[in-house]
Scaffold this motif. Structure first.
Motif, mmCIF file in Angstrom:
data_model
loop_
_atom_site.group_PDB
_atom_site.id
_atom_site.type_symbol
_atom_site.label_atom_id
_atom_site.label_comp_id
_atom_site.label_asym_id
_atom_site.label_seq_id
_atom_site.Cartn_x
_atom_site.Cartn_y
_atom_site.Cartn_z
ATOM 1 N N PRO A 83 0.810 -1.368 0.151
ATOM 2 C CA PRO A 83 0.036 -0.083 -0.107
ATOM 3 C C PRO A 83 0.785 1.468 0.143
ATOM 4 C CG PRO A 83 0.043 -1.094 2.230
ATOM 5 C CD PRO A 83 0.784 -1.739 1.382
ATOM 6 N N HIS A 84 2.170 1.179 -0.193
ATOM 7 C CA HIS A 84 2.808 2.382 -0.140
ATOM 8 C C HIS A 84 2.697 3.264 -1.157
ATOM 9 C CE1 HIS A 84 6.149 1.567 -3.063
ATOM 10 N NE2 HIS A 84 5.993 0.255 -2.654
ATOM 11 N N PRO A 85 2.466 4.776 -1.095
ATOM 12 C CA PRO A 85 2.250 5.460 -2.361
ATOM 13 C C PRO A 85 2.694 5.450 -3.708
ATOM 14 C CG PRO A 85 2.376 6.519 0.065
ATOM 15 C CD PRO A 85 3.034 5.277 0.041
ATOM 16 N N GLY A 86 4.081 4.931 -3.669
ATOM 17 C CA GLY A 86 4.696 4.818 -4.863
ATOM 18 C C GLY A 86 4.061 3.977 -5.788
ATOM 19 N N ASN A 87 3.177 3.072 -5.461
ATOM 20 C CA ASN A 87 2.462 2.130 -6.344
ATOM 21 C C ASN A 87 1.008 2.838 -6.843
ATOM 22 O OD1 ASN A 87 4.307 0.138 -6.161
ATOM 23 N ND2 ASN A 87 3.442 -0.689 -4.300
ATOM 24 N N PHE A 88 0.801 3.972 -6.355
ATOM 25 C CA PHE A 88 -0.525 4.651 -6.591
ATOM 26 C C PHE A 88 -0.094 5.828 -7.468
ATOM 27 C CE2 PHE A 88 -1.356 1.579 -3.547
ATOM 28 C CZ PHE A 88 -2.544 0.872 -3.801
ATOM 29 N N ARG A 89 -0.838 5.932 -8.750
ATOM 30 C CA ARG A 89 -0.430 7.215 -9.540
ATOM 31 C C ARG A 89 -1.736 7.983 -9.846
ATOM 32 N NH1 ARG A 89 4.734 6.742 -8.905
ATOM 33 N NH2 ARG A 89 4.986 8.442 -10.505
ATOM 34 N N LEU A 90 -1.567 9.382 -9.581
ATOM 35 C CA LEU A 90 -2.520 10.174 -9.872
ATOM 36 C C LEU A 90 -2.662 10.572 -11.438
ATOM 37 C CD1 LEU A 90 -1.797 12.443 -6.685
ATOM 38 C CD2 LEU A 90 -3.491 10.732 -6.925
ATOM 39 N N LEU A 91 -3.652 10.168 -12.122
ATOM 40 C CA LEU A 91 -3.520 10.280 -13.369
ATOM 41 C C LEU A 91 -4.364 11.805 -13.698
ATOM 42 C CD1 LEU A 91 -3.040 7.296 -13.368
ATOM 43 C CD2 LEU A 91 -4.794 6.983 -15.289
ATOM 44 N N PRO A 92 -3.927 12.221 -15.041
ATOM 45 C CA PRO A 92 -4.133 13.598 -15.433
ATOM 46 C C PRO A 92 -5.610 13.683 -15.421
ATOM 47 C CG PRO A 92 -2.348 13.285 -16.725
ATOM 48 C CD PRO A 92 -2.822 11.787 -15.958
ATOM 49 N N ASP A 93 -6.497 12.701 -15.655
ATOM 50 C CA ASP A 93 -8.064 12.622 -15.905
ATOM 51 C C ASP A 93 -8.671 12.441 -14.685
ATOM 52 O OD1 ASP A 93 -7.725 9.940 -15.266
ATOM 53 O OD2 ASP A 93 -8.325 9.488 -17.431
ATOM 54 N N GLY A 94 -8.020 12.317 -13.246
ATOM 55 C CA GLY A 94 -8.233 12.020 -12.007
ATOM 56 C C GLY A 94 -8.509 10.810 -11.547
ATOM 57 N N ARG A 95 -8.375 9.691 -12.438
ATOM 58 C CA ARG A 95 -8.226 8.222 -12.148
ATOM 59 C C ARG A 95 -6.953 8.094 -11.088
ATOM 60 N NH1 ARG A 95 -9.706 4.838 -17.196
ATOM 61 N NH2 ARG A 95 -8.244 6.305 -17.990
ATOM 62 N N LEU A 96 -7.075 6.814 -10.620
ATOM 63 C CA LEU A 96 -6.065 6.674 -9.857
ATOM 64 C C LEU A 96 -5.422 5.230 -10.347
ATOM 65 C CD1 LEU A 96 -4.541 6.938 -6.931
ATOM 66 C CD2 LEU A 96 -6.009 5.250 -6.211
ATOM 67 N N GLY A 97 -4.191 5.305 -10.890
ATOM 68 C CA GLY A 97 -3.339 4.185 -11.617
ATOM 69 C C GLY A 97 -2.863 3.186 -10.376
ATOM 70 N N VAL A 98 -2.862 2.036 -10.603
ATOM 71 C CA VAL A 98 -2.231 1.083 -9.708
ATOM 72 C C VAL A 98 -1.203 0.073 -10.393
ATOM 73 C CG1 VAL A 98 -2.816 -0.550 -7.653
ATOM 74 C CG2 VAL A 98 -4.637 1.273 -8.526
ATOM 75 N N VAL A 99 -0.192 0.021 -9.668
ATOM 76 C CA VAL A 99 1.069 -0.705 -10.119
ATOM 77 C C VAL A 99 1.495 -1.741 -9.238
ATOM 78 C CG1 VAL A 99 1.529 0.838 -12.016
ATOM 79 C CG2 VAL A 99 2.897 0.864 -9.914
ATOM 80 N N ASP A 100 2.278 -2.643 -9.628
ATOM 81 C CA ASP A 100 3.270 -3.638 -8.616
ATOM 82 C C ASP A 100 1.977 -4.566 -8.232
ATOM 83 O OD1 ASP A 100 5.128 -4.978 -7.256
ATOM 84 O OD2 ASP A 100 6.122 -3.340 -6.526
ATOM 85 N N PHE A 101 1.941 -5.700 -8.781
ATOM 86 C CA PHE A 101 1.174 -6.852 -8.255
ATOM 87 C C PHE A 101 2.111 -7.938 -7.796
ATOM 88 C CE2 PHE A 101 -1.961 -3.938 -10.191
ATOM 89 C CZ PHE A 101 -3.104 -4.098 -9.243
ATOM 90 N N GLY A 102 3.185 -7.685 -7.494
ATOM 91 C CA GLY A 102 4.042 -9.065 -7.010
ATOM 92 C C GLY A 102 3.574 -9.373 -5.732
ATOM 93 N N LEU A 103 3.174 -8.649 -4.942
ATOM 94 C CA LEU A 103 2.669 -9.152 -3.382
ATOM 95 C C LEU A 103 1.262 -8.992 -3.352
ATOM 96 C CD1 LEU A 103 3.427 -10.122 -0.399
ATOM 97 C CD2 LEU A 103 3.719 -7.716 0.005
ATOM 98 N N VAL A 104 0.474 -10.102 -3.535
ATOM 99 C CA VAL A 104 -0.965 -10.077 -3.397
ATOM 100 C C VAL A 104 -1.376 -11.197 -2.455
ATOM 101 C CG1 VAL A 104 -1.093 -9.037 -5.559
ATOM 102 C CG2 VAL A 104 -1.382 -11.606 -5.159
ATOM 103 N N SER A 105 -2.536 -10.923 -1.664
ATOM 104 C CA SER A 105 -3.196 -12.002 -1.084
ATOM 105 C C SER A 105 -4.543 -12.300 -1.930
ATOM 106 C CB SER A 105 -3.636 -11.615 0.347
ATOM 107 O OG SER A 105 -4.356 -12.787 1.103
#
Length: 445
Positions: free
Chosen positions: A286-308
């Motif tokens: 959940p650290h902020p570097g994995n979440f990107r603020l897109l110009p259109d207002g949506r939230l981009g999400v990356v890095d799915f190496g660690l999941v449950s």
């Protein structure tokens, strides 16, 4: 195991050997004054300059170790909001650097990995390839390129050579840092967290598994107006090529006006909690570097190496027991936790509600203010409760719950860093089975 003779990536073991020799003792000594300061045994010795040097040394060692050590640093950076301000100040910026960057891998090494993974003609897949890394992940770095087939920008995630060996070693060495960092984390038991991360290492160093996780999430959120998960275009065990997500790190929301910052913060935790319901996956970083603020207002999400993997969504027992805790029935909460195997018969019921405070307070309000002072006071209260009954050492979190606990508390810590007012209870109503909010939600300012 590969030998130097059959190693497909030249120079890999040279780097790994240097990495494995890099001592954590320097970081332990550098952070020693912090540990003594937090435990009250050396409150006058630690000057501002010494703390600054310690913070820089911690970043240097953790950043160079990458792998498990960088993951540890990223996890700790989530909890700096709980520190007293005089201690947190010098560490805040250094720890945040671990959320988005680390010393880069040389370009020649990147090309060697790509040649081995994608073939000698890998350059034909791209019309251009960025020479400098655009971002660093825990066991790899990301380069921006242009995908020849579509002309669209892509992210090329390349695993550090020897990461599989180095990260295993790092995680076994982190016990010293874990002990020093325990005062930073309140109720979180760093040792079990490290054990859980170590158990997942086989999955994390195999990018084929990460690619499958990301593809599943991208398909599940494909029609979302709020979130963007980039599609995976191709992958190997050590390389992933996916759509490029253009945007700033979530942490830059601190510079936004209140209304927009609150919206972004609520979207962030909504993604964390909706993942199990929507995709059967809990994003574990959940650290902020994995979440990107897109110009259109949506939230981009990356890095799915660690999941449950939670195909049935979040466990309903969590929502049911949280509802009981909000109602203030400590005896019934204790009984429910005992039934689920979280505590033994000797844990006092009265202390449990104090221990669960960070989870209870935001869930009972229709407009809760997450801020550093609140986080600091909650962690202080947890430490007091733990001191009376040693609650933290007597709660048994099954492995399936450790990552949920980390993500939940880490998400709240990020909201505190962002200084967000949000209806967190609405997120729980949507995505937490068994949760029944109180009939008249309070308003917290």
């Amino acid at each position: 195991m590969c030998t130097m003779a059959d190693d497909p990536v030249p120079g890999r073991w040279t780097r790994s050997s240097r990495l494995l020799r890099l001592p954590l003792g320097a970081a332990a000594r550098a952070t020693g004054s912090l540990g003594r300061r937090l435990t009250g045994t050396d409150s006058e010795e630690a000057t501002a300059r010494a703390r600054q040097r310690a913070a820089e040394q911690m970043f240097t060692v953790l950043g160079e170790l990458k792998g498990g050590a960088m993951k540890f640093g990223q996890a700790m950076s989530l909890f700096e909001a709980a520190l007293p301000e005089d201690i947190a100040g010098p560490y805040r910026e250094q720890l945040r650097r671990l959320q988005d960057q680390a010393p880069p891998m040389p370009l020649s090494r990147v090309h060697s990995v790509l040649t081995h993974e994608l073939g000698p003609d890998w350059r034909d897949l791209f019309t251009d390839f960025g020479s400098r890394p655009a971002a660093a992940a825990s066991i790899g770095q990301v380069h921006r390129a242009t995908w020849r087939a579509t002309g669209e920008p892509v992210a090329v995630k390349v695993q550090y050579p020897g990461a599989d060996v180095a990260i295993r070693h790092d995680l076994t060495q982190l016990g010293r840092l874990a002990r020093l960092a325990q005062p930073l984390t309140g109720s979180i038991e760093v040792g079990p967290l490290m054990t859980e991360l170590a158990e997942r290492i086989t999955e994390e160093v195999d990018y084929r598994i990460e690619a499958a996780n990301q593809t599943r999430a991208a398909e599940a959120f494909a029609d979302s107006d709020e979130f963007v998960v980039p599609r995976v275009l191709t992958h190997t065990p050590r390389v992933i090529v996916s759509d490029w997500v253009e945007g700033d790190s979530l942490i830059t929301a601190t510079e936004m006006a209140d209304r927009e910052r609150n919206r972004v913060g609520l979207a962030y935790v909504r993604f964390l909690f909706s993942g199990p319901r929507t995709a059967g996956l809990l994003h574990g970083d959940p650290h902020p570097g994995n979440f990107r603020l897109l110009p259109d207002g949506r939230l981009g999400v990356v890095d799915f190496g660690l999941v449950s993997r939670l195909p049935d969504g979040l466990p309903s027992a969590i929502g049911r027991l949280l509802s009981i805790a909000i109602a203030g029935d400590s005896d019934e909460v204790a009984a429910g936790l005992r039934d689920e195997g979280f505590i033994g018969p000797d844990v006092p019921a009265d202390d449990l509600l104090d221990f669960l405070g960070p989870f209870i307070e935001p869930a009972r309000s229709s407009s809760f203010h997450f801020h550093r002072s609140w986080m600091q006071s909650e962690f202080a209260r947890i430490r007091r409760a733990s001191g009376r009954g040693e609650i933290a050492t007597r709660i048994n979190l099954p492995p399936d719950y450790l990552l949920i606990h980390r993500v939940w508390l880490g998400g709240l810590a990020v909201l505190a860093q962002l200084d967000v007012h949000a209806d967190f209870a609405s997120v729980l109503r949507e995505s937490l089975p068994g949760f029944t909010p109180p009939p008249n939600l309070a308003h917290s300012g």
